[in-house]
Design a protein around this motif. Structure first.
Motif, mmCIF file in Angstrom:
data_model
loop_
_atom_site.group_PDB
_atom_site.id
_atom_site.type_symbol
_atom_site.label_atom_id
_atom_site.label_comp_id
_atom_site.label_asym_id
_atom_site.label_seq_id
_atom_site.Cartn_x
_atom_site.Cartn_y
_atom_site.Cartn_z
ATOM 1 N N LEU A 123 -2.196 4.046 9.092
ATOM 2 C CA LEU A 123 -1.534 3.730 10.272
ATOM 3 C C LEU A 123 -2.604 3.771 11.586
ATOM 4 O O LEU A 123 -1.956 3.573 12.554
ATOM 5 N N SER A 124 -3.701 3.784 11.209
ATOM 6 C CA SER A 124 -4.884 3.783 12.434
ATOM 7 C C SER A 124 -5.337 2.472 12.505
ATOM 8 O O SER A 124 -4.990 1.444 11.926
ATOM 9 N N ASP A 125 -6.057 2.197 13.494
ATOM 10 C CA ASP A 125 -6.756 0.885 13.596
ATOM 11 C C ASP A 125 -7.994 0.662 12.638
ATOM 12 O O ASP A 125 -8.334 -0.581 12.536
ATOM 13 N N ARG A 126 -8.251 1.485 11.756
ATOM 14 C CA ARG A 126 -8.880 1.383 10.599
ATOM 15 C C ARG A 126 -8.412 0.421 9.257
ATOM 16 O O ARG A 126 -9.034 -0.070 8.434
ATOM 17 N N ALA A 127 -7.105 0.559 9.287
ATOM 18 C CA ALA A 127 -6.470 -0.033 8.088
ATOM 19 C C ALA A 127 -5.666 -1.497 8.250
ATOM 20 O O ALA A 127 -5.864 -2.095 9.358
ATOM 21 N N THR A 128 -5.694 -1.988 7.109
ATOM 22 C CA THR A 128 -5.065 -3.356 6.926
ATOM 23 C C THR A 128 -3.481 -3.367 7.273
ATOM 24 O O THR A 128 -3.067 -2.291 7.331
ATOM 25 N N LEU A 129 -3.138 -4.664 7.684
ATOM 26 C CA LEU A 129 -1.593 -4.650 7.831
ATOM 27 C C LEU A 129 -0.839 -4.102 6.605
ATOM 28 O O LEU A 129 0.265 -3.616 6.674
ATOM 29 N N LYS A 130 -1.452 -4.769 5.514
ATOM 30 C CA LYS A 130 -0.637 -4.172 4.146
ATOM 31 C C LYS A 130 -0.499 -2.873 3.843
ATOM 32 O O LYS A 130 0.460 -2.284 3.625
ATOM 33 N N GLU A 131 -1.695 -1.968 4.355
ATOM 34 C CA GLU A 131 -1.608 -0.466 4.134
ATOM 35 C C GLU A 131 -0.438 -0.095 5.096
ATOM 36 O O GLU A 131 0.114 0.963 4.732
ATOM 37 N N ALA A 132 -0.769 -0.675 6.545
ATOM 38 C CA ALA A 132 0.110 -0.042 7.559
ATOM 39 C C ALA A 132 1.613 -0.272 7.087
ATOM 40 O O ALA A 132 2.498 0.560 7.306
ATOM 41 N N TYR A 133 1.989 -1.359 6.729
ATOM 42 C CA TYR A 133 3.394 -1.574 6.242
ATOM 43 C C TYR A 133 3.971 -0.795 5.196
ATOM 44 O O TYR A 133 4.829 -0.183 5.104
ATOM 45 N N SER A 134 3.013 -0.552 4.234
ATOM 46 C CA SER A 134 3.116 0.416 2.892
ATOM 47 C C SER A 134 3.455 1.755 3.582
ATOM 48 O O SER A 134 4.263 2.500 3.007
ATOM 49 N N ALA A 135 2.658 2.342 4.508
ATOM 50 C CA ALA A 135 2.541 3.411 4.950
ATOM 51 C C ALA A 135 4.044 3.916 5.563
ATOM 52 O O ALA A 135 4.827 4.986 5.569
ATOM 53 N N LEU A 136 4.468 2.978 6.406
ATOM 54 C CA LEU A 136 5.791 2.920 7.083
ATOM 55 C C LEU A 136 6.876 2.922 5.910
ATOM 56 O O LEU A 136 7.989 3.830 6.267
ATOM 57 N N ASP A 137 6.744 2.087 5.258
ATOM 58 C CA ASP A 137 7.647 2.192 4.046
ATOM 59 C C ASP A 137 7.904 3.462 3.349
ATOM 60 O O ASP A 137 8.862 3.937 2.953
ATOM 61 N N PHE A 138 6.845 4.045 2.916
ATOM 62 C CA PHE A 138 6.791 5.197 2.231
ATOM 63 C C PHE A 138 7.276 6.503 3.240
ATOM 64 O O PHE A 138 8.083 7.339 2.878
ATOM 65 N N LEU A 139 7.061 6.357 4.591
ATOM 66 C CA LEU A 139 7.441 7.405 5.355
ATOM 67 C C LEU A 139 9.046 7.334 5.565
ATOM 68 O O LEU A 139 9.495 8.515 5.705
ATOM 69 N N TYR A 140 9.517 6.134 5.693
ATOM 70 C CA TYR A 140 10.989 6.104 5.711
ATOM 71 C C TYR A 140 11.781 6.561 4.480
ATOM 72 O O TYR A 140 12.699 7.089 4.382
ATOM 73 N N THR A 141 11.314 6.013 3.256
ATOM 74 C CA THR A 141 11.781 6.793 2.026
ATOM 75 C C THR A 141 11.534 7.935 1.823
ATOM 76 O O THR A 141 12.533 9.023 1.488
#
Length: 271
Positions: A123-141
Motif C-alpha cells: 500500500l506504498s508508492d513502491r507497489a503496483t496497483l495489483k498489489e495494492a488492490y490485493s492488500a486492501l482485499d486481504f485487510l477487509y477479509t
C-alpha cells in the motif's frame, strides 16, 4: 512442461472441484507439484513460483477442507517464507486471504510483523496497483475475522491512502476497496475516523456524497452480483457519513440535506 501441466490441473480442478482433490493419488501429485514450484531454494522458482501459487490458490478455492485441509495448513510456513522474500506479493496475499477465511486468524496471527511489512509495502508508492488492490482485499477479509489484528497489521497504510485521495492521487480502482476497509475499521474503532485531519475528512465526505443515487451500468444491465456490489458501496458511504456527522458536526451541517436524503434513500432501497 511443468507450466503446461499446471494449466491442465487448474482447468481440471475448476471443472471438477473437490471430486479430483478427493482422489488421494491425484491430490498427492498436485501437492507435490505445488511444493516443486514454490521451493525458493531451487532455480526453478524463478519461473515456476507464480504458477505454483496459482495452483495453490485454486486448490484452496475448490477443495473441501476434508480433502485438502491438512496439507494446506501444514504448508502455511512455506507461504510465509515466500512472503518474506518479497516475491509474487499479489498471489501471496490472495492465498493469505483464503487462509484467513478457512482457518480464521490463528494461522496468520503469529506472523503479525511480517503481515504488517507486506501490507505496508503493497500500500506504498513502491507497489503496483495489483498489489495494492490485493492488500486492501486481504485487510477487509482479515477485518471480518479479527478486526483488531487487521487494524494493527494495516498500520498507517489506510490514512496514507486517504491522504492520497485528498490530493487527487489515489487510483480510481482502489477507491471502493479502500472505503470498505475504512468503514470496517471505523465501526470497530471510531477513532480511526476521528483522528483524521479535517481536510482529509472533507474530501472523503465529498466523495461519499457523490455515490448518492448513482447506479453503475452493470446494475442497470442486471449483471450477476452488480446490484449487491452497488448496494454495498452505498451502504458503506452512509455508514461513513453517519460517523462524519458524529465527529465533524460542522462539516456535516454543510451537507445536512444531502446526507439525510442519502440515508433515507438507502433505507428505502434495503426495505
Amino acid at each position: 512442461c511443468q507450466s503446461s501441466l499446471i494449466n491442465i490441473l487448474l482447468l481440471l480442478i475448476e471443472k471438477t472441484g473437490d471430486q479430483c482433490l478427493s482422489t488421494p493419488p491425484l491430490r498427492e501429485v498436485i501437492f507435490q507439484l505445488i511444493g516443486f514450484c514454490v521451493n525458493l531454494g531451487s532455480d526453478r522458482a524463478s519461473y515456476l513460483l507464480e504458477d505454483g501459487l496459482k495452483l495453490w490458490r485454486c486448490v484452496m478455492l475448490h477443495g473441501s477442507w476434508q480433502a485438502v485441509g491438512q496439507p494446506v495448513e501444514s504448508s502455511a510456513e512455506n507461504l510465509f517464507a515466500i512472503a518474506r522474500s518479497g516475491r509474487e506479493n499479489h498471489e501471496v496475499l490472495c492465498i493469505l486471504k483464503l487462509y484467513a477465511v478457512l482457518c480464521g486468524a490463528r494461522v496468520v496471527a503469529g506472523q503479525e510483523q511480517l503481515l504488517a511489512e507486506l501490507v505496508g509495502h503493497c500500500l506504498s508508492d513502491r507497489a503496483t496497483l495489483k498489489e495494492a488492490y490485493s492488500a486492501l482485499d486481504f485487510l477487509y477479509t482479515l477485518g471480518l475475522v479479527d478486526a483488531e489484528l487487521a487494524l494493527r497489521v494495516s498500520g498507517q497504510a489506510v490514512p496514507f491512502l486517504l491522504q492520497k485521495l485528498k490530493e487527487g492521487e489515489l487510483a480510481r480502482i482502489l477507491l471502493e476497496p479502500l472505503l470498505e476497509v475504512f468503514a470496517l475499521f471505523a465501526l470497530k474503532n471510531e477513532s480511526t475516523l476521528s483522528g483524521l485531519a479535517f481536510g482529509v475528512v472533507s474530501e472523503l465526505t465529498a466523495v461519499l456524497l457523490s455515490f448518492k443515487g448513482v447506479r453503475g451500468i452493470h446494475e442497470f444491465l442486471g449483471s450477476a452480483g452488480a446490484r449487491a456490489a452497488g448496494t454495498m458501496k452505498r451502504k458503506v458511504a452512509v455508514i461513513l457519513l453517519a460517523l462524519v456527522s458524529k465527529y465533524y458536526p460542522d462539516l456535516a451541517k454543510r451537507h445536512k440535506t444531502y446526507i439525510v436524503e442519502f440515508g433515507l434513500a438507502q433505507a428505502q432501497e434495503e426495505a
